[in-house]
Design an enzyme around this catalytic site. Structure first.
Site, PDB file in Angstrom:
ATOM      1  N   GLN A   1       0.859  -1.184   0.000  1.00  0.00           N
ATOM      2  CA  GLN A   1       0.000   0.000   0.000  1.00  0.00           C
ATOM      3  C   GLN A   1       0.890   1.227   0.000  1.00  0.00           C
ATOM      4  OE1 GLN A   1      -0.308   2.329   2.480  1.00  0.00           O
ATOM      5  NE2 GLN A   1       0.875   1.313   4.078  1.00  0.00           N
TER       6      GLN A   1
ATOM      7  N   SER B   1       0.514   6.742   2.571  1.00  0.00           N
ATOM      8  CA  SER B   1       1.098   7.829   3.357  1.00  0.00           C
ATOM      9  C   SER B   1       2.186   8.571   2.605  1.00  0.00           C
ATOM     10  CB  SER B   1       1.693   7.270   4.648  1.00  0.00           C
ATOM     11  OG  SER B   1       0.705   6.605   5.395  1.00  0.00           O
TER      12      SER B   1
ATOM     13  N   GLU C   1     -10.588  -1.766   5.658  1.00  0.00           N
ATOM     14  CA  GLU C   1      -9.355  -2.036   6.388  1.00  0.00           C
ATOM     15  C   GLU C   1      -9.595  -2.030   7.898  1.00  0.00           C
ATOM     16  OE1 GLU C   1      -6.263   0.775   5.570  1.00  0.00           O
ATOM     17  OE2 GLU C   1      -4.765  -0.371   6.648  1.00  0.00           O
TER      18      GLU C   1
ATOM     19  N   ASN D   1      -5.717   5.868  16.001  1.00  0.00           N
ATOM     20  CA  ASN D   1      -6.840   5.655  16.922  1.00  0.00           C
ATOM     21  C   ASN D   1      -7.470   6.971  17.373  1.00  0.00           C
ATOM     22  OD1 ASN D   1      -6.316   3.000  16.541  1.00  0.00           O
ATOM     23  ND2 ASN D   1      -6.179   2.484  18.715  1.00  0.00           N
ATOM     24  N   GLU D   2      -6.691   8.055  17.332  1.00  0.00           N
ATOM     25  CA  GLU D   2      -7.277   9.362  17.673  1.00  0.00           C
ATOM     26  C   GLU D   2      -8.332   9.744  16.631  1.00  0.00           C
ATOM     27  OE1 GLU D   2      -4.025   8.596  17.985  1.00  0.00           O
ATOM     28  OE2 GLU D   2      -4.189   8.585  20.163  1.00  0.00           O
TER      29      GLU D   2
END
Lengths: 319, 379
Positions: free
Chosen positions: B125, B128, B244, B360-361
């Site tokens: 992938q 980013s 995902e 997770n934020e």
């Protein structure tokens, strides 16, 4: 495999919710014995205890999933009284090898005419109960009443002690009946947690500080997201345990639901601030119940030990 | 409400179990984050694919078994219970393939999916960038129109599997000035060995090259490797991001097997009481995750979308994975420091969980705003 509630079970939850909303449970908790007794009869008439009582004794059970559905609603509305203990009494009586006591006591219990509690060793709300069962030295007794009424941290509960003597109704205590108490407590705790989360979301959406709703702060959001996560992962454990009634599953559900509810209570108190720290504000009724349910019928540590135990000891043998 | 699999699903389980018992390597493969291990895992993908176990949920035409979601869950339970190797093809299988099923052309599916199923082409992938992690809307790598395709320039980073993989997929800015930053992005597939591509492996915490930088200098991408409409990349990619975080990235089978191994470790160490609660929580968490997946699968089969509850899922499994591995390392005592154990490898892998696939934020913000209805605010 279809791990979802049926439309009938969802309707049952909705109708109980509507009835309990109209009943205004906070004022019942702050009222007297008569008000509590009236509410207790209404929830029995709505079919809350029937899933715990076998059909042979005028109930509809055993239907543990329906029982769990009902007890989530009782928790959401902070219903007072020995509700779990009535379920436990039903499960104990139904499991006795001798049918006499069940025939005598269960129909009244399913119909809502008889309030029951079980002392092992404490009998919750025994002063309001018609039937006080007592577990003593591996035997089951019908106690002549209770003494020593003490307040609970939860104003919806009172701690009582069964009086000695009475009638010995069985020389054995069916240990697996205690799984019904754990299951109902787990469901009630989940409901308590869901109510605390709902009320806190409403509060932080309205409460303005520094010019904006406190619910727009990321620190606040993240605490509530964690509460939501813990509750939503306790929910399938609860219903999975209701499907299997395996002692390990029930212990896991009890530990997870009580931990999630208690963590949500801490979050709810923090996010309400000083408003939440007052007895006159209704939130306190759920905050304190989350604490009381945590140690009822198996503390988190006991439940976790049972999850890892190959041979799960029944709560009765520990009592 | 029931937890009983149909006889046909149980027969599927039996078949999978028997195949795995006969084929899972007796000696664990070397880490898939090493060159040697990457090759061994690629060969394992081919072995799985030979008997159509590599992509059970795909249509038979592409190498699958047309197994539904419940059978996929069953397969994963058996797969991890058998101690089978980690899946080196997972980025392609769980991220790119669902996107191609929803947004690709028939030609793309026929060309890309079969070699993905066999491990012949391993995908990395490439989401980013140095300036864009969870905030994908701030991507700056560019795709500029050219004869028959696009010329791509820029840098992708933290690209999982890219150190040894064959091809990659990601988003590129094809329209420089748009009213909103998530507009004007195009979803492309490209060859990691194409002229103009430089891959620089990055060692993760334990030094293993689990991810990489990808530098792109006038790399030509043909039109046939654009997924969906140019400029619509964000919308297309978001459907895969939901996937995902949702059911398909971390299956319950993985954690059920890990929890069992943890209990074994704990008993093997004399069942120390100071670790009892954490070990029990690992068992409880794996069961919760399994039952949550069963309920989500039942709703999905009823036609409900998975939606923002996949954010709950992501927070749960990523935190769970770390707690489980921390418990194992603590149980191992001084041996917990050794880097060449499965537990240590799993621990380092788990540490990344709360960071990738949307931090997770970000997930907690989604839970708070979309599931709880809290007001939007500054991040």
């Amino acid at each position: 495999m279809r791990f979802l509630l049926s439309p009938q079970q969802r309707d049952f939850a909705r109708s109980l919710d509507a009835m309990l909303t109209a009943a205004d449970t906070p004022s019942v908790i702050r009222g007297d014995h008569t008000a509590r007794r009236a509410l207790w009869s209404r929830i029995a008439e709505a079919g809350v205890f029937a899933p715990a009582v076998p059909e042979a004794y005028e109930g509809m059970g055993p239907l543990p999933v329906d029982l769990a559905v009902a007890f989530v609603e009782l928790g959401r509305h902070a219903v007072p009284g020995p509700v779990v203990e009535t379920v436990l009494a039903a499960a104990l009586l139904a499991a006795l090898p001798e049918p006499g006591p069940a025939k005598r006591l269960l129909p009244g219990l399913a119909a809502g005419e008889t309030v029951a509690t079980v002392g092992a060793p404490y009998a919750l709300d025994g002063d309001a109960a018609d039937v006080v069962l007592a577990v003593r030295g591996g035997e089951l007794w019908l106690a002549p009443g209770v003494a020593d009424v003490r307040p609970s941290l939860d104003p919806g509960r009172r701690i009582t002690t069964p009086l000695p003597g009475g009638e010995r109704i069985s020389s054995r205590v069916p240990g697996h009946a205690f799984d019904w108490a754990r299951l109902a407590t787990a469901a009630q705790a989940l409901g308590v947690g869901l109510a605390l989360l709902d009320r806190t979301v409403t509060h932080v959406t309205r409460r303005v500080q520094f010019g904006v709703p406190t619910g727009s702060f990321q620190a606040v959001k993240h605490r509530l997201a964690d509460a939501k996560t813990a509750l939503e992962f306790a929910r399938p454990l609860l219903f999975g345990a209701a499907v299997t009634l395996a002692p390990r599953d029930v212990a896991a559900a009890k530990a997870a639901a009580c931990e999630a509810a208690y963590a949500t209570a801490r979050t709810a108190l923090q996010l309400h601030g000083a408003i939440g720290y007052t007895a006159e504000y209704d939130l306190s009724l759920w905050l304190t119940k989350a604490r009381a349910l945590r140690t009822a019928w198996g503390s988190p540590a006991e439940c976790r030990a049972d999850v890892l135990s190959a041979d799960v000891l029944s709560a009765a043998r520990r009592a | 409400m029931d937890l009983t699999h149909s006889p046909a699903d149980e027969a599927f389980r039996t078949e999978a179990r028997a195949w795995l018992a006969a084929h899972v390597p007796a000696v664990p493969l070397p880490s898939l984050e090493t060159e040697e291990g990457f090759g061994a895992h690629r060969a394992w993908e081919a072995e799985l694919a030979a008997d159509r176990w590599s992509v059970v949920s795909w249509p038979a035409a592409y190498g699958g078994r047309d197994a539904g979601l419940l059978r996929w869950l069953v397969f994963e339970e058996e797969y991890y219970a058998a101690g089978a190797p980690g899946r080196v093809g997972q980025n392609g299988i769980s991220l790119l393939a669902p996107t191609l099923f929803d947004h690709g052309t028939e030609e793309q599916r026929a060309r890309v999916l079969p070699p993905m199923a066999t491990g012949e082409v391993i995908w990395a992938q490439a989401w980013s960038e140095p300036g864009a992690g969870s905030d994908l809307a701030s991507l700056t790598s560019k795709a500029v129109r050219t004869e028959g395709g696009w010329l791509v320039n820029g840098q992708k980073t933290w690209s999982s599997r890219a150190a040894f993989a064959d091809r990659a997929f990601g988003l590129f800015r094809s329209e420089p000035r748009t009213p909103k930053p998530h507009q004007g992005l195009t979803y492309l597939m490209f060859d990691l060995r194409a002229p103009g591509v430089t891959v620089r492996p990055i060692g993760r915490l334990d030094g293993k090259p689990a991810f990489a930088d990808i530098f792109l200098d006038d790399v030509f991408v043909p039109d046939e490797d654009v997924i969906g409409e140019p400029g619509q990349g964000w919308r297309i990619a978001m459907s895969a991001a939901g996937n995902e975080r949702g059911l398909t990235l971390r299956s319950p089978g993985r954690f059920l097997a890990a929890a069992d191994r943890l209990v074994e470790l704990w008993r093997g160490r004399g069942s120390p009481s100071q670790e009892r609660e954490r070990v029990a929580d690992a068992v409880i968490g794996a069961r919760a995750y399994q039952l949550f997946a069963y309920a989500a699968a039942a709703r999905f089969l009823d036609g409900e979308p998975i939606g923002p509850e996949s954010s709950l899922n992501k927070v749960f499994w990523s935190e769970y994975d770390i707690a489980l591995h921390e418990t194992a390392l603590d149980l191992l005592g001084r041996d917990g420091e050794l880097a060449d154990t499965d537990w240590a490898e799993g621990y380092v892998f788990a540490l990344a969980g709360p960071i990738y696939a949307g931090t997770n934020e970000i997930q907690r913000d989604i839970v708070a705003e979309r599931l709880l209805g809290l007001p939007k605010g500054r991040r």
